[in-house]
Design a protein around this motif. Sequence first.
Motif, PDB file in Angstrom:
ATOM      1  N   ARG A   1       0.950  -1.147   0.100  1.00 15.53           N
ATOM      2  CA  ARG A   1      -0.102   0.022   0.098  1.00 15.53           C
ATOM      3  C   ARG A   1       0.986   1.276   0.004  1.00 15.53           C
ATOM      4  O   ARG A   1       1.976   1.204   0.876  1.00 15.53           O
ATOM      5  CB  ARG A   1      -0.970  -0.022   1.213  1.00 15.53           C
ATOM      6  CG  ARG A   1      -1.702   1.239   1.727  1.00 15.53           C
ATOM      7  CD  ARG A   1      -2.582   1.661   0.583  1.00 15.53           C
ATOM      8  NE  ARG A   1      -3.122   3.018   0.740  1.00 15.53           N
ATOM      9  CZ  ARG A   1      -3.885   3.687   1.854  1.00 15.53           C
ATOM     10  NH1 ARG A   1      -4.395   2.860   2.603  1.00 15.53           N
ATOM     11  NH2 ARG A   1      -4.215   4.778   1.908  1.00 15.53           N
ATOM     12  N   TRP A   2       0.618   2.165  -0.852  1.00 15.15           N
ATOM     13  CA  TRP A   2       1.497   3.569  -0.905  1.00 15.15           C
ATOM     14  C   TRP A   2       0.134   4.641  -1.584  1.00 15.15           C
ATOM     15  O   TRP A   2      -0.491   3.941  -2.330  1.00 15.15           O
ATOM     16  CB  TRP A   2       2.677   3.173  -1.734  1.00 15.15           C
ATOM     17  CG  TRP A   2       2.393   3.482  -3.408  1.00 15.15           C
ATOM     18  CD1 TRP A   2       2.367   4.357  -4.039  1.00 15.15           C
ATOM     19  CD2 TRP A   2       2.029   2.351  -4.286  1.00 15.15           C
ATOM     20  NE1 TRP A   2       2.032   4.086  -5.477  1.00 15.15           N
ATOM     21  CE2 TRP A   2       1.747   2.700  -5.352  1.00 15.15           C
ATOM     22  CE3 TRP A   2       1.728   0.723  -3.780  1.00 15.15           C
ATOM     23  CZ2 TRP A   2       1.287   1.849  -6.374  1.00 15.15           C
ATOM     24  CZ3 TRP A   2       1.250   0.064  -4.834  1.00 15.15           C
ATOM     25  CH2 TRP A   2       1.271   0.642  -6.069  1.00 15.15           C
ATOM     26  N   GLY A   3       0.563   5.639  -0.904  1.00 14.60           N
ATOM     27  CA  GLY A   3      -0.321   6.801  -1.425  1.00 14.60           C
ATOM     28  C   GLY A   3      -1.963   6.231  -1.522  1.00 14.60           C
ATOM     29  O   GLY A   3      -2.384   5.708  -0.312  1.00 14.60           O
ATOM     30  N   LYS A   4      -2.511   6.302  -2.608  1.00 18.92           N
ATOM     31  CA  LYS A   4      -4.006   5.881  -2.778  1.00 18.92           C
ATOM     32  C   LYS A   4      -4.307   4.411  -3.122  1.00 18.92           C
ATOM     33  O   LYS A   4      -5.241   3.947  -3.351  1.00 18.92           O
ATOM     34  CB  LYS A   4      -4.869   6.888  -3.518  1.00 18.92           C
ATOM     35  CG  LYS A   4      -4.362   6.884  -5.078  1.00 18.92           C
ATOM     36  CD  LYS A   4      -5.440   7.722  -5.747  1.00 18.92           C
ATOM     37  CE  LYS A   4      -5.008   7.544  -7.366  1.00 18.92           C
ATOM     38  NZ  LYS A   4      -6.288   8.142  -8.132  1.00 18.92           N
ATOM     39  N   TRP A   5      -3.060   3.947  -3.285  1.00 17.77           N
ATOM     40  CA  TRP A   5      -3.019   2.497  -4.089  1.00 17.77           C
ATOM     41  C   TRP A   5      -2.763   1.376  -3.162  1.00 17.77           C
ATOM     42  O   TRP A   5      -2.037   1.230  -2.145  1.00 17.77           O
ATOM     43  CB  TRP A   5      -2.212   2.515  -5.351  1.00 17.77           C
ATOM     44  CG  TRP A   5      -2.127   3.397  -6.372  1.00 17.77           C
ATOM     45  CD1 TRP A   5      -1.462   4.642  -6.604  1.00 17.77           C
ATOM     46  CD2 TRP A   5      -3.191   3.590  -7.188  1.00 17.77           C
ATOM     47  NE1 TRP A   5      -2.069   5.331  -7.506  1.00 17.77           N
ATOM     48  CE2 TRP A   5      -2.960   4.737  -8.254  1.00 17.77           C
ATOM     49  CE3 TRP A   5      -4.396   2.401  -7.662  1.00 17.77           C
ATOM     50  CZ2 TRP A   5      -3.879   4.918  -9.255  1.00 17.77           C
ATOM     51  CZ3 TRP A   5      -5.183   2.967  -8.880  1.00 17.77           C
ATOM     52  CH2 TRP A   5      -4.920   3.971  -9.469  1.00 17.77           C
ATOM     53  N   LYS A   6      -3.557   0.181  -3.409  1.00 15.38           N
ATOM     54  CA  LYS A   6      -3.281  -0.907  -2.770  1.00 15.38           C
ATOM     55  C   LYS A   6      -3.154  -2.078  -3.840  1.00 15.38           C
ATOM     56  O   LYS A   6      -4.102  -2.173  -4.636  1.00 15.38           O
ATOM     57  CB  LYS A   6      -4.623  -1.402  -1.961  1.00 15.38           C
ATOM     58  CG  LYS A   6      -4.242  -2.801  -1.351  1.00 15.38           C
ATOM     59  CD  LYS A   6      -5.381  -3.080  -0.473  1.00 15.38           C
ATOM     60  CE  LYS A   6      -5.523  -4.483   0.121  1.00 15.38           C
ATOM     61  NZ  LYS A   6      -6.791  -4.748   1.178  1.00 15.38           N
ATOM     62  N   TYR A   7      -2.050  -2.826  -4.103  1.00 17.85           N
ATOM     63  CA  TYR A   7      -1.497  -3.615  -4.912  1.00 17.85           C
ATOM     64  C   TYR A   7      -1.335  -5.001  -4.363  1.00 17.85           C
ATOM     65  O   TYR A   7      -0.714  -5.278  -3.216  1.00 17.85           O
ATOM     66  CB  TYR A   7      -0.546  -3.092  -5.603  1.00 17.85           C
ATOM     67  CG  TYR A   7       0.144  -4.291  -6.705  1.00 17.85           C
ATOM     68  CD1 TYR A   7      -0.191  -4.307  -7.903  1.00 17.85           C
ATOM     69  CD2 TYR A   7       1.019  -5.210  -6.190  1.00 17.85           C
ATOM     70  CE1 TYR A   7       0.286  -5.179  -8.870  1.00 17.85           C
ATOM     71  CE2 TYR A   7       1.602  -6.017  -7.235  1.00 17.85           C
ATOM     72  CZ  TYR A   7       1.053  -6.097  -8.548  1.00 17.85           C
ATOM     73  OH  TYR A   7       1.811  -6.914  -9.465  1.00 17.85           O
ATOM     74  N   LEU A   8      -2.040  -6.052  -4.701  1.00 19.25           N
ATOM     75  CA  LEU A   8      -1.915  -7.296  -4.426  1.00 19.25           C
ATOM     76  C   LEU A   8      -1.186  -8.435  -5.414  1.00 19.25           C
ATOM     77  O   LEU A   8      -1.797  -8.577  -6.608  1.00 19.25           O
ATOM     78  CB  LEU A   8      -3.160  -7.831  -4.182  1.00 19.25           C
ATOM     79  CG  LEU A   8      -3.958  -7.260  -2.768  1.00 19.25           C
ATOM     80  CD1 LEU A   8      -5.049  -6.409  -3.273  1.00 19.25           C
ATOM     81  CD2 LEU A   8      -4.411  -8.284  -1.613  1.00 19.25           C
TER      82      LEU A   8
END
Length: 206
Positions: free
Chosen positions: A83-90
């Motif tokens: 998670r960074w800034g407004k993003w969530k990556y899986l």
Amino acid sequence: MNQLPKLLVTIPDEHRKDAMGCAGHPIVKTPNLDALAARGAAEDAGLPGASLRAIAKASYDESRTGFSKYHDGGSKTGAFMVRWGKWKYLHYAGLRPQLFDLAGDPHEQADRAADGENDREAKAALAEGERRPRAICDPEEVNARAFADQRCRIEELGGEEACRTAYVFNHTPAPSKQDKLREGPALRPLPRGMPLPRVAGGRAAP
């Protein structure tokens, strides 16, 4: 604020902070946690970094990476989240990733990974999401190691059939109940037909 290259947080499952020998509990015995606490008290003053309370109270750092890894007994593969800034990556080893815009979609209803080919913002976020977990670990290697460790544990417990017919607890019985549970049937056997994950070529295979 400065960011530590590595941060390890140990959280015992379902464990109150006062339920430790070093906290003065009259019954609970926790020799390993007591040893960690004793060593930490002596060494904390010389360690680099910042208090978690200070980090939590500070303004949000857009560049900071939030990271978590998850492997479950019934999962086909491991999940690695950044998670960074407004993003969530899986990142799922061997499967397609997921991407969520938490500012516009806080309940994670719209997977933006499918927009990567046509949306410049999503494409850039996907590339950044792929980069960030790999700056911390090799997801495929960690995933393969986790399933290899699981396979070793299954063999230690007597193999797949022994694990399938073992009793499953949805909680840790209190010490006063453990002897009684050993005397007869416990809660329920693991359902037959539930597949156990295997490792093939470094990836979890169904």
